[in-house]
Design an enzyme around this catalytic site. Sequence first.
Site, PDB file in Angstrom:
ATOM      1  N   HIS A 199      -5.905   2.152  -3.961  1.00 34.23           N
ATOM      2  CA  HIS A 199      -5.008   1.740  -3.038  1.00 34.23           C
ATOM      3  C   HIS A 199      -4.456   0.418  -3.440  1.00 34.23           C
ATOM      4  O   HIS A 199      -5.269  -0.092  -4.341  1.00 34.23           O
ATOM      5  CB  HIS A 199      -5.478   1.786  -1.551  1.00 34.23           C
ATOM      6  N   HIS A 210      -2.532   0.923   6.825  1.00 34.69           N
ATOM      7  CA  HIS A 210      -2.900   0.874   5.433  1.00 34.69           C
ATOM      8  C   HIS A 210      -2.906   2.530   5.012  1.00 34.69           C
ATOM      9  O   HIS A 210      -3.118   3.297   5.806  1.00 34.69           O
ATOM     10  CB  HIS A 210      -4.307   0.293   5.389  1.00 34.69           C
ATOM     11  N   CYS A 230       0.723  -1.145   0.098  1.00 32.84           N
ATOM     12  CA  CYS A 230      -0.029  -0.184  -0.016  1.00 32.84           C
ATOM     13  C   CYS A 230       0.816   1.303  -0.029  1.00 32.84           C
ATOM     14  O   CYS A 230       0.604   1.978  -0.844  1.00 32.84           O
ATOM     15  CB  CYS A 230      -1.000   0.093   1.165  1.00 32.84           C
TER      16      CYS A 230
END
Length: 392
Positions: A343, A331, A277
């Site tokens: 993402h 994240h 990510c």
Amino acid sequence: MTKNFALKSVFFLFFVCSVAFSMAQEFSYKSLAQELQTLQKQIVPDKRTAILDIEIKDTLNPVIVVSGETDQPDAKNQIISFLKSKNIQFIDSVRVLPDAAVGDKLWALVSLSVSNLRALPENSAELVSQVLMGMPVKVLDSRIGWYRVQTPEKYIGWTEASGIQLLTEQELEKWKNQERWIFDDISGYVYDLPRKKGDVVSDLVLGDLFEVENKSVRFLKIKLPDGRTGYVHRNQCSSYEDWSRKELHIRPVISVAKKMTGFPYLWGGTSSKASDCSGFVKIAFYSQGIILARDASQQARYGEPVDFSNRGNLQPGDLLFFGRSAQRITHVGIYLGNGDFIHSSGRVYISSIFPNDPKYNPARNLVAARRIINSVDKEGITSVKNHPWYNQ
């Protein structure tokens, strides 16, 4: 009987005193070791970007041994001062990196399209990050077939010797003066001849940097960091000057991110081949000449904080952070607008922060947001044009 009893009493007292002294010494040693660990965490709170691994060894003598390694000379001095303040006799066996194990080649250029960085000098170790061709790295340590290096954003890991080209300080300065171009397509190839169907010399990914020896209308003759030469389509590249000196605009960042839609997730990945990510966010901004911190928890420290409680405050290009709390971020994604963000999680795709949107994932708990565009060349967000490793 009286004499034997007295003798036994003396031995018993000696034994008790010895045990008591040993226990006191052990307690003192454990206490000192704990204090030392606490001090190291205060000096270097993030071991991903600095090395400070020092320990003491109890030799059962009045003198203890202080061993370990650090790339922070000032940090070592603080540790030594701490031990002296305790009136402790010690032997200093701490390595300050880089040392003689590296020699005079304290720099390197990545020579593969993507080279892996691992937690330890072995292929089975965790993949912690990646570096791209032509990226300058600082060399800190070496083992047989491996080098510990530090990236331009200060991240540290071990990479195989076959993936880098070692340089002296003078050689790095010479490289800074060469005509350099960057590959700004998602993927491509270097060919042995300037034609469409030449033999492949190397693959290329977004962000690879190389020297240019000659230019034609359609092809660039390039030189890779390890000396290999070949040809690449000119329309897939930009000059270093154009790339590094452009002003940051969010639209191209988002355009690059969307071009990677569907690309696979890779823990530790930071390239357009596959990414995690934070690596995905990193390469999208690097394509526009901006160097971000490596991990999501690090990226969340930098940039302008955004009050995301009012979703209307968010702007395209803002970084959205998810996790249990703002202190436990796991994240990150790039906000696109209208509640959408892109993402990398399993693959690169678009999700939503709005609960009534089918793209919404309730497991994603939004805990922080940061704006990059107003914070270029502030802490943790560096433009390539102002990074000393790339420029004289």
